[in-house]
Every structure is written in structure tokens, then in C-alpha cells.
Design a protein around this motif. Structure first.
Motif, short mmCIF file in Angstrom:
data_model
loop_
_atom_site.label_atom_id
_atom_site.label_comp_id
_atom_site.label_asym_id
_atom_site.label_seq_id
_atom_site.Cartn_x
_atom_site.Cartn_y
_atom_site.Cartn_z
N ALA A 191 0.85 -1.19 0.00
CA ALA A 191 0.00 0.00 0.00
C ALA A 191 0.89 1.23 0.00
O ALA A 191 1.86 1.30 0.74
N THR A 192 0.58 2.18 -0.86
CA THR A 192 1.34 3.41 -0.89
C THR A 192 0.91 4.30 0.27
O THR A 192 -0.29 4.40 0.59
N PRO A 193 1.86 4.95 0.94
CA PRO A 193 1.49 5.81 2.08
C PRO A 193 0.62 6.99 1.67
O PRO A 193 -0.10 7.55 2.49
N TYR A 194 0.67 7.35 0.38
CA TYR A 194 -0.12 8.49 -0.08
C TYR A 194 -1.63 8.19 -0.03
O TYR A 194 -2.44 9.11 0.11
N VAL A 195 -1.99 6.90 -0.14
CA VAL A 195 -3.39 6.53 -0.01
C VAL A 195 -3.87 6.81 1.41
O VAL A 195 -4.94 7.38 1.63
N LEU A 196 -3.05 6.44 2.39
CA LEU A 196 -3.40 6.73 3.78
C LEU A 196 -3.41 8.23 4.03
O LEU A 196 -4.26 8.75 4.76
N LEU A 197 -2.47 8.92 3.41
CA LEU A 197 -2.37 10.36 3.62
C LEU A 197 -3.59 11.10 3.08
O LEU A 197 -3.89 12.22 3.53
N SER A 198 -4.32 10.48 2.15
CA SER A 198 -5.53 11.12 1.62
C SER A 198 -6.57 11.33 2.71
O SER A 198 -7.45 12.19 2.58
N GLY A 199 -6.48 10.55 3.80
CA GLY A 199 -7.41 10.72 4.90
C GLY A 199 -7.37 12.12 5.49
O GLY A 199 -8.39 12.66 5.94
N VAL A 200 -6.17 12.72 5.49
CA VAL A 200 -6.04 14.09 6.00
C VAL A 200 -6.85 15.05 5.14
O VAL A 200 -7.46 16.00 5.64
N GLY A 201 -6.89 14.79 3.83
CA GLY A 201 -7.67 15.63 2.92
C GLY A 201 -9.16 15.54 3.22
O GLY A 201 -9.87 16.55 3.22
N PHE A 202 -9.64 14.31 3.49
CA PHE A 202 -11.06 14.15 3.83
C PHE A 202 -11.38 14.82 5.16
O PHE A 202 -12.45 15.41 5.32
N TYR A 203 -10.45 14.74 6.10
CA TYR A 203 -10.67 15.42 7.38
C TYR A 203 -10.72 16.93 7.18
O TYR A 203 -11.58 17.61 7.75
N GLY A 204 -9.80 17.46 6.36
CA GLY A 204 -9.78 18.90 6.09
C GLY A 204 -11.06 19.35 5.40
O GLY A 204 -11.59 20.43 5.70
N ALA A 205 -11.57 18.53 4.49
CA ALA A 205 -12.81 18.89 3.80
C ALA A 205 -13.97 18.95 4.78
O ALA A 205 -14.80 19.87 4.72
N TYR A 206 -14.02 18.00 5.70
CA TYR A 206 -15.09 18.04 6.68
C TYR A 206 -14.93 19.23 7.63
O TYR A 206 -15.92 19.87 8.01
N LEU A 207 -13.70 19.52 8.01
CA LEU A 207 -13.46 20.66 8.90
C LEU A 207 -13.94 21.95 8.25
O LEU A 207 -14.58 22.79 8.92
N TRP A 208 -13.66 22.12 6.96
CA TRP A 208 -14.13 23.31 6.24
C TRP A 208 -15.65 23.34 6.22
O TRP A 208 -16.27 24.39 6.43
N PHE A 209 -16.27 22.19 5.97
CA PHE A 209 -17.74 22.10 5.93
C PHE A 209 -18.33 22.45 7.29
O PHE A 209 -19.30 23.22 7.37
N ALA A 210 -17.76 21.91 8.37
CA ALA A 210 -18.30 22.15 9.70
C ALA A 210 -18.15 23.62 10.11
O ALA A 210 -19.09 24.23 10.63
N LEU A 211 -16.97 24.18 9.87
CA LEU A 211 -16.74 25.58 10.26
C LEU A 211 -17.57 26.54 9.41
O LEU A 211 -18.02 27.59 9.89
N SER A 212 -17.78 26.20 8.15
CA SER A 212 -18.61 27.04 7.30
C SER A 212 -20.04 27.07 7.81
O SER A 212 -20.71 28.12 7.80
N GLY A 213 -20.52 25.94 8.26
CA GLY A 213 -21.88 25.87 8.79
C GLY A 213 -22.04 26.55 10.12
O GLY A 213 -23.13 27.00 10.49
N ALA A 214 -20.92 26.66 10.88
CA ALA A 214 -21.00 27.27 12.22
C ALA A 214 -20.95 28.78 12.16
O ALA A 214 -21.33 29.45 13.10
N ARG A 215 -20.50 29.34 11.03
CA ARG A 215 -20.38 30.80 10.94
C ARG A 215 -21.73 31.44 10.67
O ARG A 215 -22.57 30.89 10.00
#
Length: 352
Positions: free
Chosen positions: A328-352
Motif C-alpha cells: 500500500a502506498t502511504p499516499y493513499v493513507l495520507l488522503s485521509g487528512v484531505g477528507f478530514y480537512g474537507a469536513y473541517l471546512w464544511f463544519a466551520l462554514s456551517g458554524a459561521r
């Protein structure tokens, strides 16, 4: 929202102190549960990985229980606030494991390779094992999603029973595979440190192990209660949903032991043990805490919760899709950070 008011800063400071104490106590609990498994000869093969996953996942199961209980017995907190915190803790745990924890594992591999601690360009894994864990996770998560659309408590009882049976089946299958797989056993035994209550004893007594286990559990209950109060107060002061704070903050505290274990094991070249611990914890967190959510809350998922569900499933599906052929390439696992960042942006956008 006044993020810089003295009261908010005091709550944030108290929350950080509690986070540190929770992490330390989770490590104390995990150390005891690993020694208990070793003394009972339960850590052979994949059992060590199961015990490690359950041992590090069990403490954070107390957080939603404490939140729900506090919502019932503490008028200042309120039943709805307690339910929001509880649901956030239940959904946030597998979300954090599938995104940040997996991503941190991939990042650790890249750092180890950059520092010549690892020479291969891919991680060595048992791909069928990892995909099997993720299949159990997908089924459990699907049952939780179905629970949102079923208002009848009797039907949710049936779903909760299915989750319990599913986890029992997962453990049985894991034990069966352990009979022909001894590599993980050796790795698990090698990585257990001395018992904290008897650091100089290479073979601590069962009484000391049980004493450490019981004390760490009692401390965790007290810390969880205090942390729930901090989440409630901070959400009120900042006028933001308690659900969002519990989704993002509570799992960071309670899932740190898995992250630290995975970092250590990947640094040592034990990729399967690291990822097996994370995927096993994902199955556990989706099953047993999910039972708590189905039975003790209305289990009506709001938009913030749905965003978390989508990000969690997307990250887990990406890992399952690209974990093939023992590599398994580590970059596949690293993509999880991208999904977390996307959710963080979604959550903070909704809280404003």
C-alpha cells in the motif's frame, strides 16, 4: 462569538489540561489491558491486535455514556446537549481513525523513509486482512445509517443486536485466522512496555495488573465527566453546536493512543500491526458505541453528523480500494487528512 474572552480562554486551557490527562490515562489503561491479555495468553496472532484495538478504544466508549448520563441527571447540561455530545463522540471516533489516524500513519512512513529508517517505497500489509476489517466496518456503519431512518425503538433494538452479533463474528473470525498467523503475536509481545505500576518487574502479578486497570478506568470516568462539562460550557460561550465540538475535539483526545501506537509500529517497520490496530478499532467503534447511540439517543443525524459520515466512508473506501497485493502506498493513507480537512471546512462554514 468572542474567542478571546477570559472565560473562553479559561475553558480552552482547562480543556487542554483535561486532554493531556485523558491521553495519559488512556495510555495507563492500554498498558494494563495489554498485560492482561499477555498474562491470559490471549495475545497470540491477531488476538494481540484485537486486544490492542479494544483496549485503546474502550476508554472513549465511556465518553458518550457519561455525556448521556449527565444530560439526564444534570439539569444545567440538558438532555439534548448530552445527546449531541454523545452522538458526536460515537460518530467522531471512527471518523478520526479513518481520516487523521490513517493519514498520520502514512505521514510517519514518509518521514521514516526520508530519514532512511525505511527503504521500501510502499508499506507491507496483509491486504486481505485489512480489507476484511474494512468490510466489517462498512456493514456496521451501514446499520448505523439505517438507524437514522427507523424511528421505532423496537427496530433499533434489532439493529443494535445485529451490531453486537457482527462484532462477535468479527472477533471469532480474527481468532480463527490467528491460529495460522503468528507474526502479529511476536510483534505485539515485543511492543508491550513494562507495567506502569510495576516498572521493574518483567512478569507483574495479576493483582497489580487488575489494580492498574481498575484505577485507570475510575480516573477516566471522572475525566470524561469533567471534559463533557467543558465541551458544554465552551459550546455555550461560543454559540456553536456542541455536536461539532464533540465530533472534532473528543476523538482527538480519546484516539491519540491509537495514533501513537501506529506511529511507533510503522517507524519500526510493523505496518500490518499498526494498520490492524486502527482498522480493528474502527470496527469496534462502529459496533459497540453504535449500540449506545441506537438505544440511548433518538439517533437523528443532523447535517454536521452526515458530513462526518460521508468523509469517514470516503476515506475508508479509498484505503480499501487501493490496499492490494500486500502493498500500500502511504499516499493513499495520507488522503485521509484531505477528507478530514474537507469536513473541517464544511463544519466551520456551517458554524459561521
Amino acid at each position: 462569538m468572542n474567542f478571546l474572552s477570559l472565560e473562553v480562554l479559561l475553558q480552552v486551557g482547562l480543556g487542554l489540561v483535561l486532554l493531556v490527562l485523558i491521553v495519559a490515562d488512556c495510555a495507563l489503561f492500554t498498558n494494563a489491558i495489554e498485560w492482561l491479555g499477555k498474562r491470559l495468553n490471549l495475545s497470540d496472532g491477531a488476538v494481540g491486535s484485537v486486544l490492542a484495538a479494544v483496549g485503546t478504544a474502550l476508554p472513549e466508549t465511556l465518553v458518550p455514556l457519561v455525556a448521556l448520563a449527565a444530560g439526564v441527571f444534570n439539569p444545567d447540561l440538558g438532555r439534548q446537549m448530552g445527546q449531541d455530545i454523545g452522538v458526536g463522540a460515537i460518530l467522531g471516533a471512527p471518523f478520526m481513525l479513518a481520516t487523521l489516524a490513517m493519514g498520520l500513519s502514512g505521514l510517519t512512513f514518509l518521514v521514516a523513509r526520508a530519514r532512511n529508517k525505511r527503504t521500501a517505497s510502499t508499506m507491507t500489509i496483509d491486504a486481505p486482512w485489512l480489507r476484511r476489517d474494512l468490510k466489517y466496518f462498512f456493514v456496521a456503519y451501514a446499520l448505523l445509517i439505517i438507524g437514522h431512518f427507523i424511528p421505532m425503538l423496537s427496530a433499533r433494538y434489532a439493529l443494535a443486536s445485529m451490531l453486537i452479533l457482527l462484532y462477535c463474528a468479527y472477533v471469532v473470525r480474527t481468532l480463527q485466522k490467528a491460529q495460522t498467523d503468528t507474526d502479529l503475536a511476536e510483534e505485539a509481545h515485543d511492543t508491550i512496555g513494562p507495567l506502569w505500576f510495576m516498572p521493574k518487574n518483567k512478569s507483574p502479578q495479576m493483582l497489580a495488573i487488575c489494580l492498574q486497570l481498575g484505577i485507570s478506568l475510575l480516573i477516566l470516568i471522572a475525566l470524561a465527566h469533567a471534559f463533557v462539562d467543558v465541551i458544554h460550557t465552551t459550546a455555550h460561550l461560543l454559540d456553536i453546536p456542541a455536536l461539532m465540538l464533540s465530533l472534532l475535539i473528543i476523538p482527538i483526545a480519546t484516539e491519540l493512543p491509537e495514533k501513537f501506537n501506529s506511529v511507533m509500529w510503522i517507524w519500526q517497520g510493523k505496518d500490518q500491526l499498526a494498520l490492524g490496530n486502527l482498522s480493528g478499532a474502527m470496527v469496534f467503534q462502529s459496533c459497540l458505541p453504535g449500540v449506545i447511540g441506537l438505544l440511548l439517543t433518538p439517533w437523528h443525524l443532523e447535517a454536521l453528523a452526515w458530513g462526518c459520515v460521508v468523509a469517514c466512508l470516503a476515506s475508508a473506501a479509498t484505503i480499501a480500494l487501493f490496499a492490494r497485493g500486500g502493498r500500500a502506498t502511504p499516499y493513499v493513507l495520507l488522503s485521509g487528512v484531505g477528507f478530514y480537512g474537507a469536513y473541517l471546512w464544511f463544519a466551520l462554514s456551517g458554524a459561521r
